[in-house]
Write a protein that holds these residues in place. Structure first.
Motif, PDB file in Angstrom:
ATOM      1  N   UNK A  19     -10.430  19.978  -1.689  1.00 42.30           N
ATOM      2  CA  UNK A  19     -10.095  18.653  -2.224  1.00 42.30           C
ATOM      3  C   UNK A  19      -9.855  17.612  -1.138  1.00 42.30           C
ATOM      4  N   UNK A  20     -10.148  17.960   0.125  1.00 40.85           N
ATOM      5  CA  UNK A  20     -10.068  17.055   1.275  1.00 40.85           C
ATOM      6  C   UNK A  20      -8.681  16.413   1.387  1.00 40.85           C
ATOM      7  N   UNK A  21      -7.659  17.260   1.473  1.00 43.53           N
ATOM      8  CA  UNK A  21      -6.294  16.749   1.589  1.00 43.53           C
ATOM      9  C   UNK A  21      -6.046  16.065   2.930  1.00 43.53           C
ATOM     10  N   UNK A  22      -6.904  16.329   3.925  1.00 46.14           N
ATOM     11  CA  UNK A  22      -6.757  15.649   5.198  1.00 46.14           C
ATOM     12  C   UNK A  22      -7.023  14.154   5.100  1.00 46.14           C
ATOM     13  N   UNK A  23      -7.785  13.761   4.084  1.00 48.92           N
ATOM     14  CA  UNK A  23      -8.078  12.340   3.857  1.00 48.92           C
ATOM     15  C   UNK A  23      -7.195  11.725   2.781  1.00 48.92           C
ATOM     16  N   UNK A  24      -6.576  12.545   1.960  1.00 48.11           N
ATOM     17  CA  UNK A  24      -5.936  12.080   0.726  1.00 48.11           C
ATOM     18  C   UNK A  24      -4.842  11.041   0.954  1.00 48.11           C
ATOM     19  N   UNK A  25      -4.227  11.034   2.126  1.00 46.70           N
ATOM     20  CA  UNK A  25      -3.159  10.057   2.385  1.00 46.70           C
ATOM     21  C   UNK A  25      -3.689   8.645   2.541  1.00 46.70           C
ATOM     22  N   UNK A  26      -4.954   8.506   2.930  1.00 46.05           N
ATOM     23  CA  UNK A  26      -5.516   7.169   3.178  1.00 46.05           C
ATOM     24  C   UNK A  26      -5.547   6.329   1.902  1.00 46.05           C
ATOM     25  N   UNK A  27      -6.115   6.843   0.784  1.00 46.58           N
ATOM     26  CA  UNK A  27      -6.136   6.038  -0.436  1.00 46.58           C
ATOM     27  C   UNK A  27      -4.801   5.972  -1.166  1.00 46.58           C
ATOM     28  N   UNK A  28      -3.768   6.549  -0.592  1.00 45.87           N
ATOM     29  CA  UNK A  28      -2.408   6.367  -1.118  1.00 45.87           C
ATOM     30  C   UNK A  28      -1.670   5.329  -0.270  1.00 45.87           C
ATOM     31  N   UNK A  29      -1.615   5.557   1.036  1.00 42.83           N
ATOM     32  CA  UNK A  29      -0.858   4.674   1.920  1.00 42.83           C
ATOM     33  C   UNK A  29      -1.527   3.303   2.066  1.00 42.83           C
ATOM     34  N   UNK A  30      -2.853   3.297   2.217  1.00 43.87           N
ATOM     35  CA  UNK A  30      -3.558   2.030   2.401  1.00 43.87           C
ATOM     36  C   UNK A  30      -3.301   1.042   1.273  1.00 43.87           C
ATOM     37  N   UNK A  31      -3.492   1.436   0.016  1.00 49.02           N
ATOM     38  CA  UNK A  31      -3.215   0.512  -1.084  1.00 49.02           C
ATOM     39  C   UNK A  31      -1.765   0.056  -1.158  1.00 49.02           C
ATOM     40  N   UNK A  32      -0.824   0.949  -0.879  1.00 50.11           N
ATOM     41  CA  UNK A  32       0.590   0.544  -0.917  1.00 50.11           C
ATOM     42  C   UNK A  32       0.862  -0.525   0.137  1.00 50.11           C
ATOM     43  N   UNK A  33       0.322  -0.321   1.350  1.00 54.33           N
ATOM     44  CA  UNK A  33       0.501  -1.322   2.410  1.00 54.33           C
ATOM     45  C   UNK A  33      -0.180  -2.633   2.026  1.00 54.33           C
ATOM     46  N   UNK A  34      -1.424  -2.550   1.582  1.00 54.18           N
ATOM     47  CA  UNK A  34      -2.175  -3.758   1.240  1.00 54.18           C
ATOM     48  C   UNK A  34      -1.531  -4.541   0.113  1.00 54.18           C
ATOM     49  N   UNK A  35      -1.110  -3.841  -0.939  1.00 55.34           N
ATOM     50  CA  UNK A  35      -0.470  -4.525  -2.051  1.00 55.34           C
ATOM     51  C   UNK A  35       0.852  -5.154  -1.664  1.00 55.34           C
ATOM     52  N   UNK A  36       1.620  -4.474  -0.821  1.00 54.83           N
ATOM     53  CA  UNK A  36       2.915  -5.001  -0.374  1.00 54.83           C
ATOM     54  C   UNK A  36       2.730  -6.240   0.494  1.00 54.83           C
ATOM     55  N   UNK A  37       1.763  -6.189   1.424  1.00 51.95           N
ATOM     56  CA  UNK A  37       1.499  -7.341   2.276  1.00 51.95           C
ATOM     57  C   UNK A  37       1.043  -8.545   1.451  1.00 51.95           C
ATOM     58  N   UNK A  38       0.218  -8.309   0.443  1.00 54.92           N
ATOM     59  CA  UNK A  38      -0.247  -9.399  -0.409  1.00 54.92           C
ATOM     60  C   UNK A  38       0.916 -10.068  -1.127  1.00 54.92           C
ATOM     61  N   UNK A  39       1.838  -9.254  -1.650  1.00 55.66           N
ATOM     62  CA  UNK A  39       2.993  -9.811  -2.354  1.00 55.66           C
ATOM     63  C   UNK A  39       3.893 -10.598  -1.405  1.00 55.66           C
ATOM     64  N   UNK A  40       4.110 -10.056  -0.210  1.00 56.09           N
ATOM     65  CA  UNK A  40       4.964 -10.755   0.753  1.00 56.09           C
ATOM     66  C   UNK A  40       4.359 -12.092   1.170  1.00 56.09           C
ATOM     67  N   UNK A  41       3.050 -12.099   1.405  1.00 55.48           N
ATOM     68  CA  UNK A  41       2.399 -13.364   1.785  1.00 55.48           C
ATOM     69  C   UNK A  41       2.417 -14.347   0.632  1.00 55.48           C
ATOM     70  N   UNK A  42       2.146 -13.876  -0.559  1.00 54.03           N
ATOM     71  CA  UNK A  42       2.115 -14.762  -1.717  1.00 54.03           C
ATOM     72  C   UNK A  42       3.461 -15.434  -1.931  1.00 54.03           C
ATOM     73  N   UNK A  43       4.541 -14.681  -1.715  1.00 51.43           N
ATOM     74  CA  UNK A  43       5.884 -15.240  -1.890  1.00 51.43           C
ATOM     75  C   UNK A  43       6.187 -16.342  -0.889  1.00 51.43           C
ATOM     76  N   UNK A  44       5.510 -16.316   0.272  1.00 51.71           N
ATOM     77  CA  UNK A  44       5.757 -17.315   1.308  1.00 51.71           C
ATOM     78  C   UNK A  44       4.905 -18.570   1.154  1.00 51.71           C
ATOM     79  N   UNK A  45       4.000 -18.574   0.182  1.00 49.43           N
ATOM     80  CA  UNK A  45       3.140 -19.748  -0.009  1.00 49.43           C
ATOM     81  C   UNK A  45       3.959 -20.918  -0.562  1.00 49.43           C
ATOM     82  N   UNK A  46       3.611 -22.137  -0.200  1.00 50.25           N
ATOM     83  CA  UNK A  46       4.348 -23.324  -0.707  1.00 50.25           C
ATOM     84  C   UNK A  46       3.959 -23.658  -2.130  1.00 50.25           C
ATOM     85  N   UNK A  47       4.420 -22.837  -3.057  1.00 51.10           N
ATOM     86  CA  UNK A  47       4.053 -23.021  -4.467  1.00 51.10           C
ATOM     87  C   UNK A  47       5.149 -23.818  -5.178  1.00 51.10           C
TER      88      UNK A  47
END
Length: 240
Positions: free
Chosen positions: A212-240
């Motif tokens: 089941x390629x567990x050596x790769x399995x962390x990438x599609x878990x950690x990557x999305x969590x980081x990407x989604x968190x960064x998007x939310x943090x940046x969005x909150x800083x926008x002058x809305x």
């Protein structure tokens, strides 16, 4: 949302089940031997995934916020759009739905597994994998793809849609991410969508499957969590 926690979790289970069954279903149709859709290609897969997310969101939307994705749930919690007390229940529901969807996929394509001799093709119907295995680059791809997903979802929330049209916009978003950014890793952009079916691949008695390629399995878990968190943090800083 006024519905109970239990109702919201059921919505996430149902929506994520549909997302995985229909999304991984199109991959299976394209990849498995003797399927009538065999060889239909990447465009069919991205169209199928876009539609799968749309239908899953419609199915869940009257019960929950229809995140169907732990990275989205975490991003929405960071942005203050959902309480942190709902994060764990939502993610549990999403994982349960993803595993159940993968089990139904296995049942639906039952005769085709033994006809397919390529273990990588079989795994690809359940979980994502990189076109070029470079874990650092693969992680960055998942971060960027999920950043675009969550940032756009937050932006959608600032716009006015006709009643019931929001899931269609989300489906188009998934389609364009797949067409534009998905060629590197298969664009998991969703930890539950990858980890749930990967677990099912590990325990289901699938003929001709490899590991089941567990050596790769962390990438599609950690990557999305980081990407989604960064998007939310940046969005909150926008002058809305």
């Amino acid at each position: 949302m006024d519905t109970s926690t239990t109702t919201q979790v059921i919505g996430e289970i149902i929506g994520t089940l549909i997302l995985v069954l229909l999304g991984d279903g199109v991959v299976a149709g394209v990849s498995l031997r003797k399927s009538k859709a065999e060889g239909a290609g990447w465009v069919a897969i991205t169209l199928g995934w876009g539609a799968a997310v749309t239908i899953g969101a419609y199915a869940a939307g009257y019960m929950s916020f229809a995140h169907l994705n732990p990275a989205v749930t975490i991003g929405m919690a960071i942005a203050g759009n959902i309480g942190w007390n709902m994060v764990v229940p939502y993610i549990l529901g999403q994982m349960i739905g993803a595993i159940l969807g993968a089990i139904l996929l296995y049942i639906h394509y039952y005769p085709h597994w033994k006809e397919t001799e390529d273990p990588a093709a079989i795994l690809g119907t359940f979980a994502t994998g990189p076109a070029i295995r470079s874990l650092g680059a693969n992680l960055i791809s998942e971060i960027i793809g999920t950043f675009m997903l969550v940032f756009a979802l937050l932006a959608f929330g600032m716009n006015k849609f006709g009643e019931g049209l929001n899931p269609i916009a989300v489906g188009i978003l998934i389609l364009v991410i797949g067409l534009s950014l998905g060629g590197t890793t298969g664009y998991a952009i969703n930890p539950a969508r990858d980890l749930g079916p990967r677990l099912a691949h590990a325990f289901l008695p699938i003929p001709n499957k490899g590991d089941s390629d567990w050596g790769y399995a962390w990438v599609p878990v950690l990557g999305p969590v980081i990407g989604g968190s960064l998007a939310a943090l940046l969005f909150m800083d926008l002058p809305i």
